[in-house]
Motif scaffolding. Sequence first.
Motif, PDB file in Angstrom:
ATOM      1  N   UNK A  36      48.851  54.643  60.210  1.00  0.00           N
ATOM      2  CA  UNK A  36      48.316  54.590  59.277  1.00  0.00           C
ATOM      3  C   UNK A  36      46.861  55.410  58.980  1.00  0.00           C
ATOM      4  N   UNK A  37      46.684  56.284  60.023  1.00  0.00           N
ATOM      5  CA  UNK A  37      45.606  57.062  59.812  1.00  0.00           C
ATOM      6  C   UNK A  37      44.286  56.727  60.145  1.00  0.00           C
ATOM      7  N   UNK A  38      44.316  55.498  60.966  1.00  0.00           N
ATOM      8  CA  UNK A  38      43.399  54.766  61.411  1.00  0.00           C
ATOM      9  C   UNK A  38      42.847  54.940  62.919  1.00  0.00           C
ATOM     10  N   UNK A  39      41.740  54.549  63.413  1.00  0.00           N
ATOM     11  CA  UNK A  39      41.415  54.676  64.702  1.00  0.00           C
ATOM     12  C   UNK A  39      40.626  53.047  65.071  1.00  0.00           C
ATOM     13  N   UNK A  40      41.365  52.647  66.463  1.00  0.00           N
ATOM     14  CA  UNK A  40      40.700  51.508  67.001  1.00  0.00           C
ATOM     15  C   UNK A  40      39.223  51.644  67.499  1.00  0.00           C
ATOM     16  N   UNK A  41      38.156  51.310  66.704  1.00  0.00           N
ATOM     17  CA  UNK A  41      36.946  51.760  67.004  1.00  0.00           C
ATOM     18  C   UNK A  41      36.469  51.428  68.114  1.00  0.00           C
ATOM     19  N   UNK A  42      36.735  50.001  68.732  1.00  0.00           N
ATOM     20  CA  UNK A  42      36.252  49.716  69.989  1.00  0.00           C
ATOM     21  C   UNK A  42      36.644  50.342  71.189  1.00  0.00           C
ATOM     22  N   UNK A  92      35.452  50.344  52.731  1.00  0.00           N
ATOM     23  CA  UNK A  92      35.483  49.282  53.857  1.00  0.00           C
ATOM     24  C   UNK A  92      36.642  48.335  53.718  1.00  0.00           C
ATOM     25  N   UNK A  93      36.773  48.056  52.307  1.00  0.00           N
ATOM     26  CA  UNK A  93      37.997  47.051  51.940  1.00  0.00           C
ATOM     27  C   UNK A  93      39.155  47.661  52.293  1.00  0.00           C
ATOM     28  N   UNK A  94      39.345  48.702  52.374  1.00  0.00           N
ATOM     29  CA  UNK A  94      40.603  49.601  52.575  1.00  0.00           C
ATOM     30  C   UNK A  94      40.867  49.507  54.125  1.00  0.00           C
ATOM     31  N   UNK A  95      39.691  49.401  55.047  1.00  0.00           N
ATOM     32  CA  UNK A  95      39.837  49.374  56.317  1.00  0.00           C
ATOM     33  C   UNK A  95      40.397  47.957  56.637  1.00  0.00           C
ATOM     34  N   UNK A  96      39.832  46.954  55.631  1.00  0.00           N
ATOM     35  CA  UNK A  96      39.909  45.495  56.138  1.00  0.00           C
ATOM     36  C   UNK A  96      41.205  45.143  55.825  1.00  0.00           C
ATOM     37  N   UNK A  97      41.916  45.659  54.624  1.00  0.00           N
ATOM     38  CA  UNK A  97      43.295  45.271  54.456  1.00  0.00           C
ATOM     39  C   UNK A  97      44.312  45.929  55.433  1.00  0.00           C
ATOM     40  N   UNK A  98      44.010  46.954  55.985  1.00  0.00           N
ATOM     41  CA  UNK A  98      44.722  47.493  57.272  1.00  0.00           C
ATOM     42  C   UNK A  98      44.568  46.617  58.362  1.00  0.00           C
ATOM     43  N   UNK A  99      43.354  46.097  58.588  1.00  0.00           N
ATOM     44  CA  UNK A  99      43.172  45.330  59.793  1.00  0.00           C
ATOM     45  C   UNK A  99      43.819  43.991  59.515  1.00  0.00           C
ATOM     46  N   UNK A 100      43.939  43.202  58.231  1.00  0.00           N
ATOM     47  CA  UNK A 100      44.458  42.042  57.786  1.00  0.00           C
ATOM     48  C   UNK A 100      46.027  42.308  58.147  1.00  0.00           C
ATOM     49  N   UNK A 150      38.320  46.320  65.974  1.00  0.00           N
ATOM     50  CA  UNK A 150      37.512  46.951  64.812  1.00  0.00           C
ATOM     51  C   UNK A 150      38.131  48.214  64.237  1.00  0.00           C
ATOM     52  N   UNK A 151      38.492  48.279  62.882  1.00  0.00           N
ATOM     53  CA  UNK A 151      39.263  49.546  62.515  1.00  0.00           C
ATOM     54  C   UNK A 151      38.542  50.514  61.768  1.00  0.00           C
ATOM     55  N   UNK A 152      38.442  51.745  61.979  1.00  0.00           N
ATOM     56  CA  UNK A 152      37.904  52.821  61.474  1.00  0.00           C
ATOM     57  C   UNK A 152      38.782  53.648  60.728  1.00  0.00           C
ATOM     58  N   UNK A 153      38.494  53.483  59.325  1.00  0.00           N
ATOM     59  CA  UNK A 153      39.531  54.187  58.555  1.00  0.00           C
ATOM     60  C   UNK A 153      38.643  55.028  57.544  1.00  0.00           C
ATOM     61  N   UNK A 154      38.861  56.416  57.723  1.00  0.00           N
ATOM     62  CA  UNK A 154      37.870  57.488  57.300  1.00  0.00           C
ATOM     63  C   UNK A 154      36.576  57.337  57.371  1.00  0.00           C
ATOM     64  N   UNK A 155      36.220  56.878  58.516  1.00  0.00           N
ATOM     65  CA  UNK A 155      34.939  56.628  58.976  1.00  0.00           C
ATOM     66  C   UNK A 155      34.270  55.376  58.500  1.00  0.00           C
TER      67      UNK A 155
END
Length: 250
Positions: A51-57, A13-21, A96-101
């Motif tokens: 960056x391999x992520x998804x906008x969750x909302x 989750x921290x990895x997703x958070x760093x991308x969001x930040x 909301x960032x989804x990175x690897x679930x």
Amino acid sequence: MIHIKTKEEIAKMHRAGKLLAACHRKIAKLIRPGISTMEINEWVEDYLRKHGAIPEQKGYMGYPYATCASINDEVCHGFPRSTPLKEGDIVTIDMVVNLDGWLADSAWSYAVGRISDEARKLLYITKQALYRGIEQAVAGNRIGDISHAIQTFAESHGLSVVRPFIGHGIGRHMHELPEVPHYGPPHQGPVLQEGMVITIEPMLNLGKHHVKIEADGWTAKTVDGSLSAQYEHTIAITANGPLILTDQEG
């Protein structure tokens, strides 16, 4: 049921958070009179995809965009639009960032050019209220200790706390238990435990706390037309105190 995360899951989750930040740090440089919130939304969606992520909302209960963009008296869940921002506006970008679930959630309010003293006070006190809440996010405290710290600080500065929209647990799902109100008495609600991950996301108004939902079914606005601001972090409860997973300084 409250889901307790392992250290490994919190790290994801921290990895997703760093991308969001990183998104918010870039948005802070993009915000200026003349840019539109739709341009920001498109930039965020492209950045996350690269960056391999998804906008969750996007698609959540039919919500059509990668970000929420709420301007001036819009409290939350505003639709991005093509109208340029104006000098003196304030705007909240929430995503909301989804990175690897695994998910992270953070909203931030921004000044557009030179803003009024009232608006500047609103932004400052709202951000400070967030951190007052985070200070209480320690194992052994209760959710109500977070809520009470935010409300008493906000109201001591003449601002009101929005009631209907609250923080929440988060992990593989955007909204998990526990619920995290930003108002109420201390020493109430679930006990905070190591491994819990929650969002704290106060929305404060210059006027009264009452809100209304616009015809689009999403955008919440202040009833009295007063300005509103929001700051939000995703927080892990650890043995060493609160860990801000969406910290823009980290």
